[in-house]
Design a protein around this motif. Structure first.
Motif, PDB file in Angstrom:
ATOM      1  N   LEU A   1      -5.692 -44.202-116.120  1.00  0.00           N
ATOM      2  CA  LEU A   1      -6.602 -43.250-115.498  1.00  0.00           C
ATOM      3  C   LEU A   1      -6.226 -41.818-115.885  1.00  0.00           C
ATOM      4  O   LEU A   1      -7.096 -41.019-116.253  1.00  0.00           O
ATOM      5  CB  LEU A   1      -6.586 -43.420-113.979  1.00  0.00           C
ATOM      6  N   ALA A   2      -4.955 -41.503-115.822  1.00  0.00           N
ATOM      7  CA  ALA A   2      -4.494 -40.161-116.204  1.00  0.00           C
ATOM      8  C   ALA A   2      -4.801 -39.879-117.676  1.00  0.00           C
ATOM      9  O   ALA A   2      -5.244 -38.781-118.026  1.00  0.00           O
ATOM     10  CB  ALA A   2      -2.999 -40.016-115.924  1.00  0.00           C
TER      11      ALA A   2
ATOM     12  N   ARG B   1      -8.564 -39.322-118.093  1.00  0.00           N
ATOM     13  CA  ARG B   1      -8.950 -37.996-117.587  1.00  0.00           C
ATOM     14  C   ARG B   1      -8.543 -36.900-118.572  1.00  0.00           C
ATOM     15  O   ARG B   1      -9.301 -35.950-118.791  1.00  0.00           O
ATOM     16  CB  ARG B   1      -8.308 -37.741-116.229  1.00  0.00           C
ATOM     17  N   GLN B   2      -7.350 -37.037-119.159  1.00  0.00           N
ATOM     18  CA  GLN B   2      -6.879 -36.032-120.116  1.00  0.00           C
ATOM     19  C   GLN B   2      -7.744 -36.045-121.380  1.00  0.00           C
ATOM     20  O   GLN B   2      -8.133 -34.992-121.887  1.00  0.00           O
ATOM     21  CB  GLN B   2      -5.413 -36.278-120.493  1.00  0.00           C
TER      22      GLN B   2
ATOM     23  N   HIS C   1     -10.839 -37.006-121.574  1.00  0.00           N
ATOM     24  CA  HIS C   1     -12.143 -36.464-121.187  1.00  0.00           C
ATOM     25  C   HIS C   1     -12.091 -34.936-121.186  1.00  0.00           C
ATOM     26  O   HIS C   1     -13.002 -34.273-121.699  1.00  0.00           O
ATOM     27  CB  HIS C   1     -12.544 -37.000-119.813  1.00  0.00           C
ATOM     28  N   ALA C   2     -11.024 -34.364-120.631  1.00  0.00           N
ATOM     29  CA  ALA C   2     -10.878 -32.912-120.590  1.00  0.00           C
ATOM     30  C   ALA C   2     -10.742 -32.339-122.004  1.00  0.00           C
ATOM     31  O   ALA C   2     -11.334 -31.294-122.321  1.00  0.00           O
ATOM     32  CB  ALA C   2      -9.669 -32.528-119.741  1.00  0.00           C
TER      33      ALA C   2
ATOM     34  N   LYS D   1     -17.325 -39.005-124.272  1.00  0.00           N
ATOM     35  CA  LYS D   1     -17.098 -38.455-122.936  1.00  0.00           C
ATOM     36  C   LYS D   1     -17.797 -39.295-121.869  1.00  0.00           C
ATOM     37  O   LYS D   1     -17.222 -39.554-120.811  1.00  0.00           O
ATOM     38  CB  LYS D   1     -17.618 -37.015-122.850  1.00  0.00           C
TER      39      LYS D   1
ATOM     40  N   LYS E   1     -16.118 -41.301-118.830  1.00  0.00           N
ATOM     41  CA  LYS E   1     -16.520 -41.083-117.435  1.00  0.00           C
ATOM     42  C   LYS E   1     -16.737 -42.421-116.736  1.00  0.00           C
ATOM     43  O   LYS E   1     -16.296 -42.614-115.598  1.00  0.00           O
ATOM     44  CB  LYS E   1     -17.799 -40.242-117.403  1.00  0.00           C
TER      45      LYS E   1
ATOM     46  N   ILE F   1     -13.327 -44.043-116.214  1.00  0.00           N
ATOM     47  CA  ILE F   1     -12.618 -43.383-115.109  1.00  0.00           C
ATOM     48  C   ILE F   1     -13.142 -43.891-113.770  1.00  0.00           C
ATOM     49  O   ILE F   1     -12.359 -44.208-112.872  1.00  0.00           O
ATOM     50  CB  ILE F   1     -12.751 -41.843-115.230  1.00  0.00           C
TER      51      ILE F   1
ATOM     52  N   GLU G   1     -10.955 -45.903-111.035  1.00  0.00           N
ATOM     53  CA  GLU G   1     -10.839 -45.404-109.662  1.00  0.00           C
ATOM     54  C   GLU G   1     -11.267 -46.470-108.664  1.00  0.00           C
ATOM     55  O   GLU G   1     -10.657 -46.618-107.613  1.00  0.00           O
ATOM     56  CB  GLU G   1     -11.666 -44.131-109.489  1.00  0.00           C
TER      57      GLU G   1
END
Length: 71
Positions: A16-17, A20-21, A23-24, A51, A55, A58, A62
């Protein structure tokens, strides 16, 4: 059956981390490409699709990490 190893929750949190990284990072890249005078639309489209896929991933991760609460 789950074959994530001895601590599947920790591995899910790590993935997950990382998602997210990524995606950013892609968000920054998309903004930079969009700001160019003649942006590469092929690359831009590919990054945007990635992306969106991240999403979705992610959200799925979650959901796996959130305990089910029966109302």
């Amino acid at each position: 059956m789950n074959d994530l190893g001895p601590d599947p929750e920790a591995q899910l949190r790590e993935r997950l981390a990382a998602a997210r990284q990524e995606h950013a990072d892609l968000d920054v890249a998309v903004q930079a490409i969009s700001a160019m005078p003649t942006p590469s639309l092929g690359v831009l489209g590919r990054f945007k699709r990635r992306k969106l896929a991240l999403k979705d991933e992610i959200a799925a991760l979650e959901d796996q990490l959130t305990p089910d609460i029966i109302a």
